[in-house]
Scaffold this motif. Structure first.
Motif, PDB file in Angstrom:
ATOM      1  N   GLU A 198      38.905  27.384 -37.753  1.00 34.42           N
ATOM      2  CA  GLU A 198      38.301  26.048 -37.769  1.00 34.42           C
ATOM      3  C   GLU A 198      38.221  25.507 -39.193  1.00 34.42           C
ATOM      4  O   GLU A 198      38.497  24.332 -39.440  1.00 34.42           O
ATOM      5  CB  GLU A 198      36.918  26.090 -37.122  1.00 34.42           C
ATOM      6  CG  GLU A 198      36.963  26.383 -35.634  1.00 34.42           C
ATOM      7  CD  GLU A 198      35.583  26.427 -35.015  1.00 34.42           C
ATOM      8  OE1 GLU A 198      35.468  26.098 -33.822  1.00 34.42           O
ATOM      9  OE2 GLU A 198      34.632  26.797 -35.721  1.00 34.42           O
ATOM     10  N   ILE A 199      37.836  26.363 -40.120  1.00 36.50           N
ATOM     11  CA  ILE A 199      37.803  25.959 -41.523  1.00 36.50           C
ATOM     12  C   ILE A 199      39.207  25.665 -42.024  1.00 36.50           C
ATOM     13  O   ILE A 199      39.445  24.677 -42.740  1.00 36.50           O
ATOM     14  CB  ILE A 199      37.134  27.051 -42.382  1.00 36.50           C
ATOM     15  CG1 ILE A 199      35.700  27.289 -41.907  1.00 36.50           C
ATOM     16  CG2 ILE A 199      37.160  26.676 -43.852  1.00 36.50           C
ATOM     17  CD1 ILE A 199      35.006  28.420 -42.618  1.00 36.50           C
ATOM     18  N   ALA A 200      40.160  26.522 -41.656  1.00 34.50           N
ATOM     19  CA  ALA A 200      41.552  26.313 -42.066  1.00 34.50           C
ATOM     20  C   ALA A 200      42.105  25.014 -41.504  1.00 34.50           C
ATOM     21  O   ALA A 200      42.843  24.294 -42.187  1.00 34.50           O
ATOM     22  CB  ALA A 200      42.402  27.503 -41.615  1.00 34.50           C
ATOM     23  N   VAL A 210      45.134  24.962 -33.889  1.00 39.74           N
ATOM     24  CA  VAL A 210      44.386  24.330 -32.804  1.00 39.74           C
ATOM     25  C   VAL A 210      44.320  25.249 -31.587  1.00 39.74           C
ATOM     26  O   VAL A 210      43.293  25.314 -30.895  1.00 39.74           O
ATOM     27  CB  VAL A 210      45.022  22.977 -32.426  1.00 39.74           C
ATOM     28  CG1 VAL A 210      44.310  22.356 -31.225  1.00 39.74           C
ATOM     29  CG2 VAL A 210      44.996  22.019 -33.602  1.00 39.74           C
ATOM     30  N   GLY A 211      45.399  25.975 -31.310  1.00 41.09           N
ATOM     31  CA  GLY A 211      45.488  26.806 -30.119  1.00 41.09           C
ATOM     32  C   GLY A 211      44.362  27.810 -29.952  1.00 41.09           C
ATOM     33  O   GLY A 211      43.817  27.959 -28.853  1.00 41.09           O
ATOM     34  N   PRO A 212      43.961  28.543 -31.008  1.00 39.75           N
ATOM     35  CA  PRO A 212      42.870  29.504 -30.835  1.00 39.75           C
ATOM     36  C   PRO A 212      41.556  28.860 -30.391  1.00 39.75           C
ATOM     37  O   PRO A 212      40.725  29.529 -29.786  1.00 39.75           O
ATOM     38  CB  PRO A 212      42.731  30.121 -32.243  1.00 39.75           C
ATOM     39  CG  PRO A 212      44.089  29.983 -32.847  1.00 39.75           C
ATOM     40  CD  PRO A 212      44.620  28.682 -32.327  1.00 39.75           C
ATOM     41  N   LYS A 213      41.370  27.583 -30.688  1.00 36.26           N
ATOM     42  CA  LYS A 213      40.128  26.906 -30.313  1.00 36.26           C
ATOM     43  C   LYS A 213      40.214  26.290 -28.919  1.00 36.26           C
ATOM     44  O   LYS A 213      39.262  26.350 -28.138  1.00 36.26           O
ATOM     45  CB  LYS A 213      39.799  25.817 -31.333  1.00 36.26           C
ATOM     46  CG  LYS A 213      38.511  25.062 -31.054  1.00 36.26           C
ATOM     47  CD  LYS A 213      38.208  24.087 -32.159  1.00 36.26           C
ATOM     48  CE  LYS A 213      36.925  23.310 -31.874  1.00 36.26           C
ATOM     49  NZ  LYS A 213      35.744  24.207 -31.788  1.00 36.26           N
ATOM     50  N   THR A 214      41.351  25.663 -28.593  1.00 35.26           N
ATOM     51  CA  THR A 214      41.478  24.930 -27.327  1.00 35.26           C
ATOM     52  C   THR A 214      42.185  25.730 -26.247  1.00 35.26           C
ATOM     53  O   THR A 214      42.183  25.318 -25.085  1.00 35.26           O
ATOM     54  CB  THR A 214      42.267  23.634 -27.556  1.00 35.26           C
ATOM     55  OG1 THR A 214      43.598  23.957 -28.009  1.00 35.26           O
ATOM     56  CG2 THR A 214      41.593  22.755 -28.597  1.00 35.26           C
ATOM     57  N   PRO A 274      46.619  33.774 -30.116  1.00 32.39           N
ATOM     58  CA  PRO A 274      46.071  34.618 -31.186  1.00 32.39           C
ATOM     59  C   PRO A 274      46.215  33.943 -32.545  1.00 32.39           C
ATOM     60  O   PRO A 274      47.181  33.211 -32.801  1.00 32.39           O
ATOM     61  CB  PRO A 274      46.924  35.896 -31.105  1.00 32.39           C
ATOM     62  CG  PRO A 274      48.210  35.445 -30.478  1.00 32.39           C
ATOM     63  CD  PRO A 274      47.851  34.335 -29.535  1.00 32.39           C
ATOM     64  N   PHE A 275      45.239  34.173 -33.391  1.00 32.38           N
ATOM     65  CA  PHE A 275      45.273  33.630 -34.748  1.00 32.38           C
ATOM     66  C   PHE A 275      45.714  34.724 -35.700  1.00 32.38           C
ATOM     67  O   PHE A 275      45.295  35.881 -35.560  1.00 32.38           O
ATOM     68  CB  PHE A 275      43.887  33.101 -35.134  1.00 32.38           C
ATOM     69  CG  PHE A 275      43.846  32.436 -36.473  1.00 32.38           C
ATOM     70  CD1 PHE A 275      44.605  31.303 -36.731  1.00 32.38           C
ATOM     71  CD2 PHE A 275      43.050  32.942 -37.489  1.00 32.38           C
ATOM     72  CE1 PHE A 275      44.566  30.680 -37.963  1.00 32.38           C
ATOM     73  CE2 PHE A 275      43.001  32.319 -38.734  1.00 32.38           C
ATOM     74  CZ  PHE A 275      43.767  31.200 -38.967  1.00 32.38           C
ATOM     75  N   PHE A 276      46.535  34.362 -36.670  1.00 31.92           N
ATOM     76  CA  PHE A 276      47.084  35.379 -37.562  1.00 31.92           C
ATOM     77  C   PHE A 276      46.046  35.920 -38.546  1.00 31.92           C
ATOM     78  O   PHE A 276      46.264  36.949 -39.182  1.00 31.92           O
ATOM     79  CB  PHE A 276      48.288  34.824 -38.344  1.00 31.92           C
ATOM     80  CG  PHE A 276      47.991  33.591 -39.139  1.00 31.92           C
ATOM     81  CD1 PHE A 276      47.458  33.670 -40.410  1.00 31.92           C
ATOM     82  CD2 PHE A 276      48.242  32.335 -38.608  1.00 31.92           C
ATOM     83  CE1 PHE A 276      47.188  32.534 -41.151  1.00 31.92           C
ATOM     84  CE2 PHE A 276      47.980  31.190 -39.332  1.00 31.92           C
ATOM     85  CZ  PHE A 276      47.441  31.285 -40.604  1.00 31.92           C
ATOM     86  N   GLY A 277      44.926  35.200 -38.697  1.00 33.17           N
ATOM     87  CA  GLY A 277      43.860  35.665 -39.575  1.00 33.17           C
ATOM     88  C   GLY A 277      42.747  36.330 -38.799  1.00 33.17           C
ATOM     89  O   GLY A 277      42.912  36.768 -37.656  1.00 33.17           O
ATOM     90  N   SER A 278      41.580  36.379 -39.386  1.00 35.57           N
ATOM     91  CA  SER A 278      40.416  37.001 -38.751  1.00 35.57           C
ATOM     92  C   SER A 278      39.906  36.115 -37.620  1.00 35.57           C
ATOM     93  O   SER A 278      39.860  34.892 -37.735  1.00 35.57           O
ATOM     94  CB  SER A 278      39.312  37.213 -39.781  1.00 35.57           C
ATOM     95  OG  SER A 278      38.131  37.693 -39.165  1.00 35.57           O
ATOM     96  N   ASP A 279      39.523  36.735 -36.513  1.00 32.78           N
ATOM     97  CA  ASP A 279      38.975  36.006 -35.379  1.00 32.78           C
ATOM     98  C   ASP A 279      37.486  36.266 -35.193  1.00 32.78           C
ATOM     99  O   ASP A 279      36.924  35.985 -34.137  1.00 32.78           O
ATOM    100  CB  ASP A 279      39.724  36.368 -34.094  1.00 32.78           C
ATOM    101  CG  ASP A 279      39.667  37.862 -33.800  1.00 32.78           C
ATOM    102  OD1 ASP A 279      39.169  38.618 -34.660  1.00 32.78           O
ATOM    103  OD2 ASP A 279      40.128  38.268 -32.717  1.00 32.78           O
TER     104      ASP A 279
END
Length: 216
Positions: free
Chosen positions: A66-68, A132-136, A47-52
Motif C-alpha cells: 500500500e505504501i509502495a 494493486v492485485g495484493p489489495k483487491t 502474491p506480492f514480491f515484498g513483505s506481506d
C-alpha cells in the motif's frame, strides 16, 4: 501488446469519438469474458514480491504494498508531468489530445502517437497491477469498478490535470474509508458520489481543472 492491438482494432478504424467509446467498451467486455473463461469468476490472490506482513504507522496498520502503491502514484504523476512539458514526444502527445487536426498540420504523426500512448497505458496498468492485485485480488469484473472510481477521481480533481487526478484519488479513498468506518461500507459509494456532486456544483471543471473558451 494487448493495448496496442486494441488501438489498431477498436480505435483507429473508427472516426467518431463517440463510436470509439462504444468499441473500446466492446473490447473490454470481450476481454472480461475471455478472462472469466480462462481463470473463472472467483477472486484469486496475487502474491506480492515484498513483505506481506502489516506494519504500524502513526498508530495504524498498513502493508508495504500500500505504501509502495502510494509512492509509485506520486512518482508517476511527477514523471508524466515532466515528460509532457519538457520532451518533444510529450508535447506532441498533448497537442494530439487537444486538437488532432492542428497537430497533423504541424507534422505530428498522430497514428504513431496514439498507438504509443495505448501501448504505454497497457504497460503501466500491468506494472501497477503488481501493487494493486495484493489489495483487491484478481477478479475478472474488477476493471469496470476501478474505471468508475477512476472517472470519479478525475472529475473531482479536474480532467487534464495530473496532480488533480492524484488529489481526486486521495479524496475518493479518504471518503470511502471514513464513511465505511463511521456509517458502514454500504454507504461508501453514496458518500463518494455526494462529494463529486458537491465539487462539480461549486467548481464544474474540478478542483484543479481549467475552463477554456473557444470561439466558434
Amino acid at each position: 501488446m494487448i493495448a496496442a492491438i486494441e488501438e489498431l482494432v477498436a480505435v483507429r478504424p473508427v472516426r467518431d469519438p463517440h463510436t470509439q467509446l462504444v468499441t473500446t467498451l466492446g473490447v473490454a467486455t470481450l476481454l472480461n469474458g475471455a478472462t472469466q473463461l480462462i481463470w473463472g469468476n472467483e477472486p484469486l490472490t496475487v502474491p506480492f514480491f515484498g513483505s506481506d506482513k502489516p506494519i504500524d504507522i502513526f498508530g495504524g496498520g498498513t502493508y508495504v504494498y500500500e505504501i509502495a502503491l502510494l509512492a509509485l502514484a506520486i512518482v508517476i504523476v511527477i514523471a508524466l508531468g515532466q515528460f509532457s512539458r519538457h520532451t518533444m514526444t510529450g508535447l506532441a502527445l498533448m497537442g494530439v489530445s487537444e486538437n488532432r487536426e492542428a497537430a497533423l498540420l504541424r507534422g505530428i504523426n498522430a497514428r504513431q502517437i496514439a498507438i504509443g500512448a495505448f501501448a504505454f497505458s497497457g504497460l503501466l496498468a500491468g506494472v501497477l497491477g503488481v501493487f494493486v492485485g495484493p489489495k483487491t485480488y484478481a477478479v475478472a469484473t474488477l476493471g469496470s469498478a476501478l474505471a468508475l472510481k477512476g472517472f470519479v477521481a478525475l472529475a473531482i480533481g479536474g480532467f487534464g490535470s495530473l496532480p488533480g487526478a492524484l488529489i481526486g484519488g486521495l479524496v475518493v479513498g479518504v471518503v470511502e474509508s471514513f464513511t465505511a468506518l463511521w456509517f458502514g461500507s454500504e454507504y461508501s459509494n453514496i458518500a463518494v458520489f455526494a462529494v463529486l456532486i458537491v465539487v462539480l456544483m461549486v467548481k464544474p471543471a474540478g478542483l484543479f481543472g481549467r475552463t477554456t473558451e473557444r470561439a466558434v
